[in-house]
Design a protein around this motif. Structure first.
Motif, PDB file in Angstrom:
ATOM      1  N   ASN A 138      11.863 -10.218 -31.432  1.00  0.00           N
ATOM      2  CA  ASN A 138      11.626 -10.238 -29.961  1.00  0.00           C
ATOM      3  C   ASN A 138      10.713 -11.330 -29.678  1.00  0.00           C
ATOM      4  O   ASN A 138       9.730 -11.637 -29.249  1.00  0.00           O
ATOM      5  CB  ASN A 138      10.307  -8.922 -30.077  1.00  0.00           C
ATOM      6  CG  ASN A 138       9.943  -8.823 -28.661  1.00  0.00           C
ATOM      7  OD1 ASN A 138      10.723  -8.855 -27.644  1.00  0.00           O
ATOM      8  ND2 ASN A 138       8.506  -8.237 -28.488  1.00  0.00           N
TER       9      ASN A 138
ATOM     10  N   TYR B   2      13.202  -9.524 -23.889  1.00  0.00           N
ATOM     11  CA  TYR B   2      11.903  -9.920 -24.399  1.00  0.00           C
ATOM     12  C   TYR B   2      11.125  -8.465 -24.119  1.00  0.00           C
ATOM     13  O   TYR B   2      10.964  -8.051 -23.138  1.00  0.00           O
ATOM     14  CB  TYR B   2      11.075 -11.001 -23.997  1.00  0.00           C
ATOM     15  CG  TYR B   2       9.531 -10.941 -24.350  1.00  0.00           C
ATOM     16  CD1 TYR B   2       9.267 -11.132 -26.025  1.00  0.00           C
ATOM     17  CD2 TYR B   2       8.522 -10.959 -23.677  1.00  0.00           C
ATOM     18  CE1 TYR B   2       7.952 -11.120 -26.429  1.00  0.00           C
ATOM     19  CE2 TYR B   2       7.100 -10.762 -24.113  1.00  0.00           C
ATOM     20  CZ  TYR B   2       6.917 -10.963 -25.325  1.00  0.00           C
ATOM     21  OH  TYR B   2       5.565 -11.165 -25.579  1.00  0.00           O
TER      22      TYR B   2
ATOM     23  N   GLN C 294       6.105 -10.868 -31.159  1.00  0.00           N
ATOM     24  CA  GLN C 294       7.187 -11.730 -31.243  1.00  0.00           C
ATOM     25  C   GLN C 294       7.788 -11.656 -32.531  1.00  0.00           C
ATOM     26  O   GLN C 294       9.160 -11.978 -32.630  1.00  0.00           O
ATOM     27  CB  GLN C 294       6.900 -13.102 -30.513  1.00  0.00           C
ATOM     28  CG  GLN C 294       6.533 -13.176 -29.086  1.00  0.00           C
ATOM     29  CD  GLN C 294       6.381 -14.732 -28.655  1.00  0.00           C
ATOM     30  OE1 GLN C 294       6.430 -15.480 -29.471  1.00  0.00           O
ATOM     31  NE2 GLN C 294       6.075 -14.768 -27.300  1.00  0.00           N
TER      32      GLN C 294
END
Length: 300
Positions: free
Chosen positions: A92, A102, A108
């Protein structure tokens, strides 16, 4: 998991990120189960999770935070059948790196995951382990001070060990050390204590077990304040012990001799004029001598 727990959240809208929360149970392994259905198009599951109450539970990665990945999760057609193989479809991090873009609000480092066969229904499972914390909670010496040469089994030592964590403890052992005991002989010793190691065994959540040993403190035992020291340390637990800071405890015992023994008493004395006086007195005997004392009284 052998059985399903309580549903804590549901959702059916693809673009939406759903928050979930639930209550963990002490004493048993907990599982986070996410069920997903592919209603068409590319399928994936992504998320990150945290344990709100620190210090009691942890994920399979050994921490209190977990993102989707192919290491700490399993997958299968049902929650109890985790026979499929996970595959990673990217992370991500890049809004344009995957077909899903995203996902805001999710770490992330989280991976987009699904089973390798792209089945329409996936159940993802992550284990949550309750943490064990074994502590030495108390050492008692009875009596304190103890009289050297005061008779057989004139000292009792007790050690308490408690599971203060939320996970069951197995294979618990406690090592007992005694220093300064030059004339102290164990008399009543339970079979689970070999003189050094106390084999405690299992401790349920909140359970306390007590080791009790009686001793004879002989007449040649050195005397003084805090002469004998007892040390107890948790030295074995099958699980990870959460807090090593409560694994050790010490207690000291003072030893007196017969010459140190003082006896207090009060006696009533009648005078010839009919008056009566109560006279307090303290007598300290010499070692091996009877408790006798004389004194002179006069009325003023």
């Amino acid at each position: 998991p052998a059985v399903l727990g309580t549903a804590i959240a549901t959702g059916s809208d693809w673009p939406t990120t759903y928050p979930v929360s639930g209550t963990l149970m002490a004493g048993v392994m907990n599982y986070l189960i996410i069920g997903g259905v592919d209603a068409g198009g590319a399928e994936m599951f992504v998320g990150d999770f945290a344990i709100a109450a620190p210090g009691a539970f942890r994920f399979a990665n050994g921490t209190e935070a977990l993102v989707t990945n192919i290491t700490d999760w399993t997958v299968g057609p049902t929650a109890t059948d985790q026979s499929l193989v996970l595959t990673s479809l990217g992370t991500n991090t890049d809004p344009n790196g995957t077909v899903w873009g995203y996902r805001a609000g999710i770490s992330q480092s989280a991976e987009f995951i699904w089973d390798s066969t792209a089945a329409d229904v996936n159940f993802f499972v992550a284990a949550i382990e309750p943490l064990t914390d074994v502590a030495i909670t108390e050492i008692r010496d009875l009596p304190d001070p103890v009289l050297a040469g005061g008779g057989a089994e004139n000292l009792t030592a007790e050690v308490d060990v408690t599971n203060v964590g939320v996970g069951v403890a197995t294979g618990v052992e406690v090592t007992i050390g005694i220093s300064g005991a030059n004339d102290v002989t164990p008399v009543t010793v339970p079979p689970e204590f070999d003189g050094t190691v106390w084999t405690v065994g299992d401790l349920a959540v909140g359970e306390t077990k007590t080791l009790t040993v009686t001793f004879t403190v002989g007449a040649s035992q050195a005397t003084g304040e805090d002469v004998i020291t007892w040390d107890a340390t948790v030295t074995a637990v099958d699980q990870t012990d959460l807090d090593a800071g409560n694994d050790t405890l010490s207690e000291s015992t003072s030893v007196t001799s017969a010459s140190d023994q003082a006896v207090g008493f009060a006696t009533s004395i009648a005078f010839r004029n009919g008056n009566t006086r109560t006279v307090p007195a303290t007598i300290t005997c010499n070692a091996g001598l009877p408790l006798t004392h004389s004194f002179d009284l006069s009325e003023s």
